[in-house]
Design an enzyme around this catalytic site. Structure first.
Site, PDB file in Angstrom:
ATOM      1  N   LYS A 104       0.853  -1.194   0.000  1.00 29.64           N
ATOM      2  CA  LYS A 104       0.000   0.000   0.000  1.00 29.64           C
ATOM      3  C   LYS A 104       0.876   1.226   0.000  1.00 29.64           C
ATOM      4  O   LYS A 104       2.011   1.183   0.480  1.00 29.64           O
ATOM      5  CB  LYS A 104      -0.873   0.020   1.264  1.00 29.64           C
ATOM      6  CG  LYS A 104      -2.092   0.890   1.138  1.00 29.64           C
ATOM      7  CD  LYS A 104      -3.165   0.143   0.376  1.00 29.64           C
ATOM      8  CE  LYS A 104      -4.474   0.857   0.335  1.00 29.64           C
ATOM      9  NZ  LYS A 104      -5.543  -0.091  -0.021  1.00 29.64           N
ATOM     10  N   GLY A 216     -20.424   6.763   2.865  1.00 27.99           N
ATOM     11  CA  GLY A 216     -19.390   7.103   1.884  1.00 27.99           C
ATOM     12  C   GLY A 216     -19.970   7.010   0.495  1.00 27.99           C
ATOM     13  O   GLY A 216     -20.561   5.995   0.118  1.00 27.99           O
ATOM     14  N   GLY A 218     -18.160   7.880  -2.432  1.00 19.72           N
ATOM     15  CA  GLY A 218     -17.058   8.049  -3.381  1.00 19.72           C
ATOM     16  C   GLY A 218     -17.161   6.981  -4.451  1.00 19.72           C
ATOM     17  O   GLY A 218     -18.242   6.435  -4.692  1.00 19.72           O
ATOM     18  N   ASN A 219     -16.055   6.661  -5.096  1.00 18.92           N
ATOM     19  CA  ASN A 219     -16.076   5.671  -6.184  1.00 18.92           C
ATOM     20  C   ASN A 219     -16.737   4.369  -5.731  1.00 18.92           C
ATOM     21  O   ASN A 219     -17.627   3.845  -6.404  1.00 18.92           O
ATOM     22  CB  ASN A 219     -14.642   5.411  -6.668  1.00 18.92           C
ATOM     23  CG  ASN A 219     -14.584   4.277  -7.685  1.00 18.92           C
ATOM     24  OD1 ASN A 219     -14.607   3.102  -7.315  1.00 18.92           O
ATOM     25  ND2 ASN A 219     -14.569   4.607  -8.956  1.00 18.92           N
ATOM     26  N   GLY A 221     -18.577   3.535  -2.811  1.00 18.87           N
ATOM     27  CA  GLY A 221     -19.947   3.642  -2.293  1.00 18.87           C
ATOM     28  C   GLY A 221     -20.952   3.937  -3.388  1.00 18.87           C
ATOM     29  O   GLY A 221     -22.019   3.309  -3.462  1.00 18.87           O
ATOM     30  N   TYR A 222     -20.614   4.867  -4.270  1.00 18.12           N
ATOM     31  CA  TYR A 222     -21.558   5.233  -5.322  1.00 18.12           C
ATOM     32  C   TYR A 222     -21.799   4.074  -6.280  1.00 18.12           C
ATOM     33  O   TYR A 222     -22.950   3.723  -6.580  1.00 18.12           O
ATOM     34  CB  TYR A 222     -21.108   6.481  -6.105  1.00 18.12           C
ATOM     35  CG  TYR A 222     -21.922   6.610  -7.372  1.00 18.12           C
ATOM     36  CD1 TYR A 222     -23.299   6.853  -7.289  1.00 18.12           C
ATOM     37  CD2 TYR A 222     -21.362   6.385  -8.628  1.00 18.12           C
ATOM     38  CE1 TYR A 222     -24.086   6.891  -8.442  1.00 18.12           C
ATOM     39  CE2 TYR A 222     -22.141   6.424  -9.770  1.00 18.12           C
ATOM     40  CZ  TYR A 222     -23.496   6.679  -9.673  1.00 18.12           C
ATOM     41  OH  TYR A 222     -24.278   6.689 -10.792  1.00 18.12           O
TER      42      TYR A 222
HETATM   43  N1  GLU Z   1      -7.207   0.180  -3.306  1.00 20.10           N
HETATM   44  C1  GLU Z   1      -7.981  -0.991  -3.565  1.00 20.10           C
HETATM   45  C2  GLU Z   1      -8.038  -1.872  -2.333  1.00 20.10           C
HETATM   46  O1  GLU Z   1      -7.883  -1.414  -1.223  1.00 20.10           O
HETATM   47  C3  GLU Z   1      -7.538  -1.730  -4.824  1.00 20.10           C
HETATM   48  C4  GLU Z   1      -6.120  -2.211  -4.844  1.00 20.10           C
HETATM   49  C5  GLU Z   1      -5.650  -2.702  -6.191  1.00 20.10           C
HETATM   50  O2  GLU Z   1      -6.431  -2.773  -7.118  1.00 20.10           O
HETATM   51  O3  GLU Z   1      -4.458  -3.019  -6.290  1.00 20.10           O
HETATM   52  O4  GLU Z   1      -8.328  -3.042  -2.406  1.00 20.10           O
END
Ligand code: GLU
Length: 413
Positions: A104, A216, A218-219, A221-222
């Site tokens: 991450k 939420g 956002g992407n 939730g919506y």
């Molecule tokens: N950010 C998203 C998650 O938390 C997607 C991660 C990704 O596609 O690598 O799962």
């Protein structure tokens, strides 16, 4: 009991490791991320001043495949938060059976305060700074909170430039025109809807009888709201960082997003009542869907939750204290590492398409996604039954087992 998001995540890992009687060696390997990197990210503002931000990338484990995980831009971002999120990615990829490890990233920044040009510089400098530890066979980032396909386009472009070759597989969640996958934008929400359909079946309820509240908009939730609505489910409450709205008769998510785009918030949506975010969590609904940030369902409010089930589209929304209360109340919690795995699953499809330079139709993407989600859900349910644990611990047990096997087979030290 654990107190912070990172402690909570470690607690959930430990609990499952104990249930699994994981050997101490493997436990130690998985407790600490393989690599944590913190660096200064620089941009030059319009008037020539240099501004510095803190950037992070944490690589938790890559025994099952290259590191994978989003990058978030948020004022709350910290090394501890990114560490917790990186480990959740390891477990999520294992639960879904996609051949990636967990990572991450983040930048501590409020992107609303940046111009477009500054946002682009920030995105590009992140890639320059972490270039050596990224790459399509090493670590593949994706969007997360406050990052989107436009940002992935800049990042992929910067990576390709530095690598002296076009490298679309270095980032996922890109725009379709430059190697993005059909269905990636809405994939996390779509994965959630596939689980929702299974839940409705399990409760023997027709979609129109199932009421839903979403925290939420956002992407994630919506898109979840919109896709659930199209399947006939009843969306009766939604919130964003400014507050929440409720209408017992239900509403069309598309109309709410139009209103939010116009006014900056879901509040004052025609026909709905404004309530607080906190109040929305305890509304009488069948399914509560946290789709925003971590630590929102806690020992302070868990007792007041009336939903039959909680579908965790956010990462880490429920604390271990709250889990205990919810277990007692027999509220089913579909854990994040299963519920929101749709995003990384379609990221996997995108990566495969990039490497093969061969692109799939949307119905193929969704069919494959549905298969993976249904199979993962069934495996988690089965593990919960056999081990007599809740779904979170079951998902962790499944995941740890797969990662531990990979570690032992590779025998790398
Ligand atoms: N950010 C998203 C998650 O938390 C997607 C991660 C990704 O596609 O690598 O799962």
């Amino acid at each position: 009991m654990p107190n912070s998001f990172l402690e909570n995540t470690i607690y959930n890992f430990q609990k499952a490791a104990r249930a699994l009687q994981l050997d101490k060696e493997t436990y130690e390997i998985l407790k600490i991320p393989r690599l944590t990197a913190e660096a200064a990210i620089h941009i030059k503002t319009k008037n020539g001043k240099i501004k510095t931000f803190l950037g992070y990338r944490v690589q938790h484990n890559d025994s099952r495949g290259p590191f994978k995980g989003g990058i978030r831009f948020s004022e709350q971002a910290s090394m501890d938060e990114v560490k917790a999120l990186a480990s959740l990615m390891t477990w999520k990829c294992a639960v879904a059976g996609v051949p990636f490890g967990g990572a991450k990233g983040g930048i501590k920044v409020n992107p609303e305060k940046l111009t477009q040009d500054e946002l682009e510089q920030l995105s590009r400098d992140y890639v320059r700074t972490f270039f050596k530890i990224l790459g399509p066979a090493t670590d593949i980032p994706a969007p997360d909170m406050n990052t989107d396909s436009k940002i992935m386009a800049w990042m992929m472009d910067e990576y390709s430039h530095l690598a002296h070759k076009n490298t679309p597989a270095s980032f996922t969640g890109k725009p379709m025109e430059i190697g993005g996958s059909q269905g990636r934008e809405e994939a996390t929400g779509q994965g959630g809807v596939y689980i929702l359909k299974e839940l409705a079946k399990a409760y023997n309820l027709r979609p129109e009888k199932v009421t839903i509240a979403i925290q939420g908009f956002g992407n994630v939730g919506y898109h979840f709201a919109e896709l659930a609505y199209k399947e006939g489910f009843k969306i009766i409450a939604a919130s964003d960082s400014k507050g929440a709205i409720v209408n017992k008769d239900g509403f069309a998510p598309e109309k709410v997003i139009e209103h939010k785009e116009k006014t900056g918030s879901v509040l004052k949506f025609p026909g709905a009542k404004n309530i607080t975010n906190e109040k929305m969590l305890t509304e009488k609904v069948d399914i509560l869907v946290p789709a925003a940030i971590e630590n929102v369902i806690t020992k302070e409010n868990a007792d007041k939750i009336k939903a039959k089930a909680i579908l965790e589209l956010a990462n880490g929304p429920t604390t271990p204290d709250a889990d205990k209360i919810l277990d007692k109340k027999k509220i089913t919690v579909i854990p994040d590492i299963l519920a929101n795995a749709g995003g990384v699953t379609v990221s996997y499809f995108e990566w495969v398409q990039n490497l093969q330079n061969y692109y799939w139709d949307k119905n193929i993407v969704n069919k494959k996604l549905e298969e993976i989600i249904q199979r993962s859900f069934a495996e988690v349910l089965q593990t919960a039954k056999v081990k007599k644990v809740n779904l979170r611990t079951a998902a962790f047990i499944l995941a740890i087992n797969k990662v531990a096997k990979a570690i032992h087979l590779r025998n790398h030290h």
